[in-house]
Scaffold this active site. Sequence first.
Site, PDB file in Angstrom:
ATOM      1  N   LYS A 238     -47.377  -7.051  39.026  1.00 46.83           N
ATOM      2  CA  LYS A 238     -48.412  -6.874  38.311  1.00 46.83           C
ATOM      3  C   LYS A 238     -48.057  -5.953  37.154  1.00 46.83           C
ATOM      4  CE  LYS A 238     -51.613  -4.363  37.325  1.00 46.83           C
ATOM      5  NZ  LYS A 238     -52.060  -4.124  36.201  1.00 46.83           N
TER       6      LYS A 238
ATOM      7  N   GLU B 172     -42.555   6.516  41.495  1.00 44.53           N
ATOM      8  CA  GLU B 172     -41.999   6.845  40.177  1.00 44.53           C
ATOM      9  C   GLU B 172     -43.057   7.209  39.348  1.00 44.53           C
ATOM     10  OE1 GLU B 172     -38.948   7.808  40.143  1.00 44.53           O
ATOM     11  OE2 GLU B 172     -37.837   6.131  41.347  1.00 44.53           O
TER      12      GLU B 172
ATOM     13  N   CYS C 166     -40.360   8.354  30.918  1.00 42.45           N
ATOM     14  CA  CYS C 166     -40.923   9.236  31.978  1.00 42.45           C
ATOM     15  C   CYS C 166     -40.075  10.450  32.292  1.00 42.45           C
ATOM     16  CB  CYS C 166     -40.811   8.584  33.506  1.00 42.45           C
ATOM     17  SG  CYS C 166     -39.233   7.495  33.783  1.00 42.45           S
TER      18      CYS C 166
ATOM     19  N   GLU D 297     -47.997  16.476  30.344  1.00 42.71           N
ATOM     20  CA  GLU D 297     -47.145  15.572  30.045  1.00 42.71           C
ATOM     21  C   GLU D 297     -47.714  14.774  28.646  1.00 42.71           C
ATOM     22  OE1 GLU D 297     -46.833  11.721  32.145  1.00 42.71           O
ATOM     23  OE2 GLU D 297     -44.805  11.601  31.677  1.00 42.71           O
TER      24      GLU D 297
HETATM   25  P1  NAD Z   1     -50.725   3.954  34.686  1.00 42.00           P
HETATM   26  O1  NAD Z   1     -50.776   4.893  36.036  1.00 42.00           O
HETATM   27  O2  NAD Z   1     -52.172   4.302  33.840  1.00 42.00           O
HETATM   28  O3  NAD Z   1     -50.577   2.432  34.851  1.00 42.00           O
HETATM   29  C1  NAD Z   1     -49.451   2.041  35.828  1.00 42.00           C
HETATM   30  C2  NAD Z   1     -49.930   0.491  36.495  1.00 42.00           C
HETATM   31  O4  NAD Z   1     -50.932   0.875  37.478  1.00 42.00           O
HETATM   32  C3  NAD Z   1     -50.611  -0.461  35.604  1.00 42.00           C
HETATM   33  O5  NAD Z   1     -50.025  -1.485  35.947  1.00 42.00           O
HETATM   34  C4  NAD Z   1     -52.207  -0.481  36.029  1.00 42.00           C
HETATM   35  O6  NAD Z   1     -52.739  -1.779  35.739  1.00 42.00           O
HETATM   36  C5  NAD Z   1     -51.960  -0.144  37.344  1.00 42.00           C
HETATM   37  N1  NAD Z   1     -53.066   0.479  38.194  1.00 42.00           N
HETATM   38  C6  NAD Z   1     -54.065   1.106  37.549  1.00 42.00           C
HETATM   39  N2  NAD Z   1     -54.975   1.575  38.514  1.00 42.00           N
HETATM   40  C7  NAD Z   1     -54.523   1.123  39.812  1.00 42.00           C
HETATM   41  C8  NAD Z   1     -54.854   1.231  41.080  1.00 42.00           C
HETATM   42  N3  NAD Z   1     -55.953   1.866  41.636  1.00 42.00           N
HETATM   43  N4  NAD Z   1     -54.296   0.414  41.893  1.00 42.00           N
HETATM   44  C9  NAD Z   1     -53.013  -0.002  41.675  1.00 42.00           C
HETATM   45  N5  NAD Z   1     -52.644  -0.225  40.316  1.00 42.00           N
HETATM   46  C10 NAD Z   1     -53.181   0.346  39.343  1.00 42.00           C
HETATM   47  O7  NAD Z   1     -49.408   4.432  33.887  1.00 42.00           O
HETATM   48  P2  NAD Z   1     -48.969   4.013  32.534  1.00 42.00           P
HETATM   49  O8  NAD Z   1     -49.896   4.792  31.431  1.00 42.00           O
HETATM   50  O9  NAD Z   1     -48.997   2.786  32.341  1.00 42.00           O
HETATM   51  O10 NAD Z   1     -47.572   4.664  32.477  1.00 42.00           O
HETATM   52  C11 NAD Z   1     -47.341   5.867  31.908  1.00 42.00           C
HETATM   53  C12 NAD Z   1     -47.003   6.874  33.074  1.00 42.00           C
HETATM   54  O11 NAD Z   1     -45.899   6.442  34.057  1.00 42.00           O
HETATM   55  C13 NAD Z   1     -46.555   8.269  32.630  1.00 42.00           C
HETATM   56  O12 NAD Z   1     -47.153   9.241  33.567  1.00 42.00           O
HETATM   57  C14 NAD Z   1     -44.904   8.199  32.661  1.00 42.00           C
HETATM   58  O13 NAD Z   1     -44.476   9.739  32.984  1.00 42.00           O
HETATM   59  C15 NAD Z   1     -44.769   7.286  34.225  1.00 42.00           C
HETATM   60  N6  NAD Z   1     -43.610   6.629  34.307  1.00 42.00           N
HETATM   61  C16 NAD Z   1     -42.854   7.141  35.177  1.00 42.00           C
HETATM   62  C17 NAD Z   1     -41.389   6.656  35.412  1.00 42.00           C
HETATM   63  C18 NAD Z   1     -40.776   7.119  36.488  1.00 42.00           C
HETATM   64  O14 NAD Z   1     -39.747   6.343  36.779  1.00 42.00           O
HETATM   65  N7  NAD Z   1     -41.133   8.161  37.186  1.00 42.00           N
HETATM   66  C19 NAD Z   1     -41.187   5.578  34.566  1.00 42.00           C
HETATM   67  C20 NAD Z   1     -41.862   5.312  33.463  1.00 42.00           C
HETATM   68  C21 NAD Z   1     -43.201   5.747  33.406  1.00 42.00           C
END
Ligand code: NAD
Length: 458
Positions: free
Chosen positions: A159, A232, A266, A364
């Site tokens: 997804k 992650e 990230c 962040e």
């Molecule tokens: P987000 O958490 O808003 O969304 C990520 C995904 O989760 C999306 O596909 C979204 O549709 C889905 N989602 C939302 N609510 C959900 C739920 N209740 N259940 C299941 N899925 C759900 O994150 P974002 O804004 O897309 O990404 C940015 C964040 O990701 C930053 O905090 C960044 O640090 C982190 N990140 C971490 C890594 C790592 O390897 N640790 C890598 C890249 C990004």
Amino acid sequence: MNALLEAVSVDAEHGRPLLDAATREVFGHAPEQTVDDLNAAIAAAAAAQPAWAALGHEERSRLMRAIADDIDEHAEELGEIITHEQGKVAGAGEAHGAAHFLRGAADTVLEPQRLDDRSELHYMPLGVVASIGPWNFPVMIGVWHIAPALRMGNTVVIKPSEYTPLSVLALVEIFRRHLPEGVVTAVSGGREVGAALASHPDVAKIVFTGSTPTGRRIVESSSNNLARLTLELGGNDAGIVLPGTDVSQVAEKLFWGAFMNTGQVCAALKRLYVHDSVYDELVEALAGIAETAPIGSGHVKTNRLGPVQNPSQFDIVSRLVDDARARGARIVTGGEPATELGPLFYRPTIIADVEDGAAIVDEEQFGPVLPVVRYSDVEDAVRRANGTDQGLGASVWGPDEEAAKEIALRLEAGTVWINQHGGVDPSTPFGGVKASGYGLEFGVEGLKAMAATKVIRR
Ligand code: NAD
């Protein structure tokens, strides 16, 4: 004409418009899939899994290498979609990176382990793996999820982020040309589709990359299916620059450790602690790089910085900078939108004379801003670097690598780099501690995370 984009974009009547990150003009339409579509995809994945597992490691690895070659061949097309959606400069680089990690997972060896003369440990497929991803590296992170799962004999339902669905659909389109029906399926939908995927009874494992708040929700969802988790999550990586550091040697690397992908990484450097003895010189050097780094549309390959991907992230960046300014921090360069370039461009910003407790240090930013904090006692810098609930990455910079390593061992992070920040590779495990999540990706550990162990004892 971009044939991959044509293959995955639907017509305007049946899809949700997607905007180019730089121009904010519509470049395609994503299908809006529902929980019913998701359920069908999971059923197909469950049906395909036994035959996929039965192919064996060698054949699965061969197919994965063929897909990697195909991704490389279509890197320009795929990269164009990535740049439209995500904004990054030269999206083809992300596509080639994804191919590299796919080959890495195909080539990693994980043999059964003989434990003693009576017992052996085997690594078995789990079943259907759910992948839920973010928008900052949609294709690369998609492959980070899919590759080890497939290699271990699982099938995958992915997804994508609602901000970047088309690049992931295009990636999966390439996978599907080589694989039996149901082995990898993308379902493009919103948070409700993500939530339904995470709690689905037929999902055995969830690999999630995204924010810490969503990670917590996924932990709750997984209480339904008891799916295993790799999480992650967010980061607020600290760097510590030690006394005696040669500023001219490190300034470029520090800058790009923070500003790569316009800071939307990230494990980007998000707070920099610099010893008093080199503070002024380093702040000036970083500001100089910020002022000359070419910024503009990611479709122009000579640019190095692009837009912030979406309006809410842009608002976070603006709010954190404005708050720092209001607290009396010094905006050395940047500190304002670059609207002449497009609605979501923000000038690369270096903030000095700022302290822990300011939101730009404690939260962040996930954008093109770096707060630089002065310290005089290394112990104090270590304490402050550890004084957050995040623990993804960190770095130590200095002339003596052994001394830097002593400090690295005391930093609370999944990876601590020395005289560099943010590099990852297919054979080195990567993952966070504390609120940055748990579980490892890449290398042998990444394969183990996609397997159930089975002991055979005679
Ligand atoms: P987000 O958490 O808003 O969304 C990520 C995904 O989760 C999306 O596909 C979204 O549709 C889905 N989602 C939302 N609510 C959900 C739920 N209740 N259940 C299941 N899925 C759900 O994150 P974002 O804004 O897309 O990404 C940015 C964040 O990701 C930053 O905090 C960044 O640090 C982190 N990140 C971490 C890594 C790592 O390897 N640790 C890598 C890249 C990004």
